[in-house]
Design a protein around this motif. Structure first.
Motif, PDB file in Angstrom:
ATOM      1  N   LEU A   1      -7.915   2.030  -3.095  1.00  0.00           N
ATOM      2  CA  LEU A   1      -8.957   2.974  -3.504  1.00  0.00           C
ATOM      3  C   LEU A   1      -8.328   4.309  -3.869  1.00  0.00           C
ATOM      4  O   LEU A   1      -7.616   4.919  -3.062  1.00  0.00           O
ATOM      5  N   GLN A   2      -8.594   4.763  -5.087  1.00  0.00           N
ATOM      6  CA  GLN A   2      -8.085   6.054  -5.553  1.00  0.00           C
ATOM      7  C   GLN A   2      -9.204   7.095  -5.430  1.00  0.00           C
ATOM      8  O   GLN A   2     -10.159   7.098  -6.204  1.00  0.00           O
ATOM      9  N   ARG A   3      -9.077   7.965  -4.435  1.00  0.00           N
ATOM     10  CA  ARG A   3     -10.107   8.977  -4.179  1.00  0.00           C
ATOM     11  C   ARG A   3      -9.966  10.208  -5.070  1.00  0.00           C
ATOM     12  O   ARG A   3     -10.883  11.026  -5.147  1.00  0.00           O
ATOM     13  N   ASP A   4      -8.819  10.379  -5.720  1.00  0.00           N
ATOM     14  CA  ASP A   4      -8.579  11.554  -6.562  1.00  0.00           C
ATOM     15  C   ASP A   4      -8.672  11.231  -8.047  1.00  0.00           C
ATOM     16  O   ASP A   4      -8.214  12.019  -8.878  1.00  0.00           O
ATOM     17  N   ALA A   5      -9.269  10.118  -8.412  1.00  0.00           N
ATOM     18  CA  ALA A   5      -9.228   9.659  -9.800  1.00  0.00           C
ATOM     19  C   ALA A   5      -9.769  10.688 -10.785  1.00  0.00           C
ATOM     20  O   ALA A   5      -9.139  10.972 -11.818  1.00  0.00           O
ATOM     21  N   VAL A   6     -10.923  11.250 -10.497  1.00  0.00           N
ATOM     22  CA  VAL A   6     -11.533  12.184 -11.445  1.00  0.00           C
ATOM     23  C   VAL A   6     -10.654  13.406 -11.641  1.00  0.00           C
ATOM     24  O   VAL A   6     -10.410  13.849 -12.774  1.00  0.00           O
ATOM     25  N   ARG A   7     -10.137  13.960 -10.546  1.00  0.00           N
ATOM     26  CA  ARG A   7      -9.261  15.119 -10.667  1.00  0.00           C
ATOM     27  C   ARG A   7      -7.977  14.769 -11.416  1.00  0.00           C
ATOM     28  O   ARG A   7      -7.498  15.557 -12.241  1.00  0.00           O
ATOM     29  N   LEU A   8      -7.425  13.612 -11.148  1.00  0.00           N
ATOM     30  CA  LEU A   8      -6.201  13.211 -11.850  1.00  0.00           C
ATOM     31  C   LEU A   8      -6.446  13.126 -13.356  1.00  0.00           C
ATOM     32  O   LEU A   8      -5.609  13.571 -14.157  1.00  0.00           O
ATOM     33  N   LEU A   9      -7.560  12.560 -13.739  1.00  0.00           N
ATOM     34  CA  LEU A   9      -7.843  12.372 -15.166  1.00  0.00           C
ATOM     35  C   LEU A   9      -8.249  13.667 -15.858  1.00  0.00           C
ATOM     36  O   LEU A   9      -8.018  13.822 -17.061  1.00  0.00           O
ATOM     37  N   GLU A  10      -8.830  14.597 -15.093  1.00  0.00           N
ATOM     38  CA  GLU A  10      -9.267  15.856 -15.693  1.00  0.00           C
ATOM     39  C   GLU A  10      -8.219  16.960 -15.601  1.00  0.00           C
ATOM     40  O   GLU A  10      -8.163  17.840 -16.471  1.00  0.00           O
TER      41      GLU A  10
ATOM     42  N   GLY B   1      -8.923  16.021  -1.042  1.00  0.00           N
ATOM     43  CA  GLY B   1      -8.686  17.430  -0.776  1.00  0.00           C
ATOM     44  C   GLY B   1      -7.235  17.784  -1.045  1.00  0.00           C
ATOM     45  O   GLY B   1      -6.367  16.914  -1.076  1.00  0.00           O
ATOM     46  N   GLY B   2      -6.950  19.048  -1.263  1.00  0.00           N
ATOM     47  CA  GLY B   2      -5.584  19.455  -1.588  1.00  0.00           C
ATOM     48  C   GLY B   2      -5.210  19.008  -2.985  1.00  0.00           C
ATOM     49  O   GLY B   2      -6.059  18.744  -3.837  1.00  0.00           O
ATOM     50  N   GLU B   3      -3.924  18.902  -3.242  1.00  0.00           N
ATOM     51  CA  GLU B   3      -3.455  18.479  -4.551  1.00  0.00           C
ATOM     52  C   GLU B   3      -3.742  16.984  -4.741  1.00  0.00           C
ATOM     53  O   GLU B   3      -3.517  16.195  -3.820  1.00  0.00           O
ATOM     54  N   PRO B   4      -4.243  16.584  -5.912  1.00  0.00           N
ATOM     55  CA  PRO B   4      -4.503  15.156  -6.144  1.00  0.00           C
ATOM     56  C   PRO B   4      -3.201  14.359  -6.127  1.00  0.00           C
ATOM     57  O   PRO B   4      -2.151  14.854  -6.533  1.00  0.00           O
ATOM     58  N   ARG B   5      -3.292  13.108  -5.662  1.00  0.00           N
ATOM     59  CA  ARG B   5      -2.105  12.266  -5.555  1.00  0.00           C
ATOM     60  C   ARG B   5      -2.370  10.934  -6.246  1.00  0.00           C
ATOM     61  O   ARG B   5      -3.413  10.310  -6.029  1.00  0.00           O
ATOM     62  N   LEU B   6      -1.411  10.524  -7.050  1.00  0.00           N
ATOM     63  CA  LEU B   6      -1.554   9.274  -7.788  1.00  0.00           C
ATOM     64  C   LEU B   6      -1.409   8.062  -6.874  1.00  0.00           C
ATOM     65  O   LEU B   6      -1.967   7.003  -7.149  1.00  0.00           O
ATOM     66  N   ASP B   7      -0.678   8.218  -5.791  1.00  0.00           N
ATOM     67  CA  ASP B   7      -0.399   7.111  -4.868  1.00  0.00           C
ATOM     68  C   ASP B   7      -1.469   7.045  -3.780  1.00  0.00           C
ATOM     69  O   ASP B   7      -1.515   7.914  -2.909  1.00  0.00           O
ATOM     70  N   PRO B   8      -2.333   6.021  -3.779  1.00  0.00           N
ATOM     71  CA  PRO B   8      -3.359   5.923  -2.737  1.00  0.00           C
ATOM     72  C   PRO B   8      -2.789   5.748  -1.334  1.00  0.00           C
ATOM     73  O   PRO B   8      -3.479   6.021  -0.349  1.00  0.00           O
ATOM     74  N   LEU B   9      -1.542   5.288  -1.221  1.00  0.00           N
ATOM     75  CA  LEU B   9      -0.932   5.073   0.087  1.00  0.00           C
ATOM     76  C   LEU B   9      -0.305   6.338   0.671  1.00  0.00           C
ATOM     77  O   LEU B   9       0.064   6.362   1.845  1.00  0.00           O
ATOM     78  N   ALA B  10      -0.181   7.375  -0.138  1.00  0.00           N
ATOM     79  CA  ALA B  10       0.452   8.609   0.330  1.00  0.00           C
ATOM     80  C   ALA B  10      -0.347   9.194   1.492  1.00  0.00           C
ATOM     81  O   ALA B  10      -1.543   9.456   1.383  1.00  0.00           O
ATOM     82  N   GLY B  11       0.308   9.368   2.616  1.00  0.00           N
ATOM     83  CA  GLY B  11      -0.329   9.935   3.786  1.00  0.00           C
ATOM     84  C   GLY B  11      -1.144   8.960   4.616  1.00  0.00           C
ATOM     85  O   GLY B  11      -1.696   9.341   5.654  1.00  0.00           O
ATOM     86  N   ALA B  12      -1.242   7.709   4.196  1.00  0.00           N
ATOM     87  CA  ALA B  12      -2.022   6.720   4.940  1.00  0.00           C
ATOM     88  C   ALA B  12      -1.264   6.265   6.181  1.00  0.00           C
ATOM     89  O   ALA B  12      -0.054   6.032   6.130  1.00  0.00           O
ATOM     90  N   GLY B  13      -1.975   6.095   7.279  1.00  0.00           N
ATOM     91  CA  GLY B  13      -1.344   5.605   8.496  1.00  0.00           C
ATOM     92  C   GLY B  13      -1.266   4.101   8.548  1.00  0.00           C
ATOM     93  O   GLY B  13      -0.486   3.529   9.314  1.00  0.00           O
ATOM     94  N   ALA B  14      -2.080   3.445   7.739  1.00  0.00           N
ATOM     95  CA  ALA B  14      -2.097   1.985   7.644  1.00  0.00           C
ATOM     96  C   ALA B  14      -2.582   1.618   6.252  1.00  0.00           C
ATOM     97  O   ALA B  14      -3.329   2.381   5.621  1.00  0.00           O
ATOM     98  N   VAL B  15      -2.171   0.470   5.766  1.00  0.00           N
ATOM     99  CA  VAL B  15      -2.593   0.042   4.434  1.00  0.00           C
ATOM    100  C   VAL B  15      -4.107  -0.063   4.362  1.00  0.00           C
ATOM    101  O   VAL B  15      -4.730   0.277   3.346  1.00  0.00           O
ATOM    102  N   ALA B  16      -4.734  -0.519   5.450  1.00  0.00           N
ATOM    103  CA  ALA B  16      -6.194  -0.666   5.464  1.00  0.00           C
ATOM    104  C   ALA B  16      -6.906   0.651   5.195  1.00  0.00           C
ATOM    105  O   ALA B  16      -8.036   0.661   4.675  1.00  0.00           O
ATOM    106  N   ASP B  17      -6.260   1.785   5.517  1.00  0.00           N
ATOM    107  CA  ASP B  17      -6.870   3.092   5.273  1.00  0.00           C
ATOM    108  C   ASP B  17      -6.987   3.401   3.786  1.00  0.00           C
ATOM    109  O   ASP B  17      -7.772   4.274   3.395  1.00  0.00           O
ATOM    110  N   ALA B  18      -6.198   2.722   2.967  1.00  0.00           N
ATOM    111  CA  ALA B  18      -6.149   3.017   1.535  1.00  0.00           C
ATOM    112  C   ALA B  18      -6.780   1.940   0.671  1.00  0.00           C
ATOM    113  O   ALA B  18      -6.795   2.065  -0.548  1.00  0.00           O
ATOM    114  N   THR B  19      -7.303   0.881   1.279  1.00  0.00           N
ATOM    115  CA  THR B  19      -7.907  -0.190   0.496  1.00  0.00           C
ATOM    116  C   THR B  19      -9.379   0.096   0.239  1.00  0.00           C
ATOM    117  O   THR B  19     -10.049   0.773   1.010  1.00  0.00           O
TER     118      THR B  19
END
Length: 214
Positions: free
Chosen positions: A61-70, A151-169
């Motif tokens: 799941l990419q939570r920063d998609a709109v910011r990344l594209l804009e 929040g913060g700077e948008p990140r292209l990697d959904p796994l960045a900062g995740a404690g577990a893969v399930a947190d990013a799916t």
């Protein structure tokens, strides 16, 4: 047609234990079953089999998609000599000139970069421009509701900062659910979190292979 996606390790999510030698059986756009590859192969002996290295997970799941594209510009490969290959932001973005001369191409390339990072779903606020949402859906990605950003700077990697893969799916694997998967060239979950989603070698959205790195 039924396809079995197999890998050295399956991380189903949703409280299910990791499955060494796991696999997911996909019929059309949905998950038919998941579990040990041997069980699925025995149940579906005529299925097509795709084998991926490393770890197989639900799509990210990419939570920063709109910011990344804009807020980012994703250069065309033909612009690499002048602009490089990494996304441009800030002053470099402002220097590109009027948006209508570059926005559509950047959005298309940005969506492809997301697919290359195992993304199968994005979040978007109700205020997101309809044209942007149309482009997202056309790429094969699912649009979910808020929260729309990490929040913060948008990140292209959904796994960045995740404690577990399930947190990013985007969702756990469920029989009968939409077949969104990502395969990564990493030996286990810890290695995948360390390497990040750039290690993605395949992305499957609604049963369709939308990115293949090898």
């Amino acid at each position: 047609m039924l396809t079995i996606h197999a890998a050295a390790l399956l991380l189903p999510g949703g409280g299910h234990a990791p499955v060494p030698g796991g696999a997911v059986a996909v019929r059309d756009a949905v998950v038919a079953a998941f579990g040990p590859y041997g069980d699925l192969a025995a149940a579906h002996p005529t299925a097509r089999v795709r084998r991926w290295p490393g770890v197989l997970t639900p799509g990210l799941l990419q939570r920063d998609a709109v910011r990344l594209l804009e807020e980012w510009y994703f250069p065309d490969p033909r612009e690499a000599g002048a602009l490089g290959t990494e996304p441009l932001t800030g002053a470099a973005l402002d220097a590109l000139g009027p948006e209508d001369t570059w926005r559509a191409g950047s959005v298309r390339r940005g969506l492809h970069r997301m697919l290359r990072h195992g993304t199968t779903a994005v979040t978007a606020a109700p205020t997101t421009p309809p044209a942007l949402l149309t482009a997202v859906r056309r790429s094969g990605l699912t649009v979910l509701g808020p929260p729309a950003s990490t929040g913060g700077e948008p990140r292209l990697d959904p796994l960045a900062g995740a404690g577990a893969v399930a947190d990013a799916t985007a969702a756990r694997l469920t029989a009968g659910g939409r077949a969104d998967l990502a395969a990564f060239d990493a030996p286990d979950e810890a290695a995948l979190l360390a390497a990040g989603a750039v290690s993605c070698v395949a992305t499957i959205a609604a049963g369709r292979l939308v990115y293949r790195g090898r």
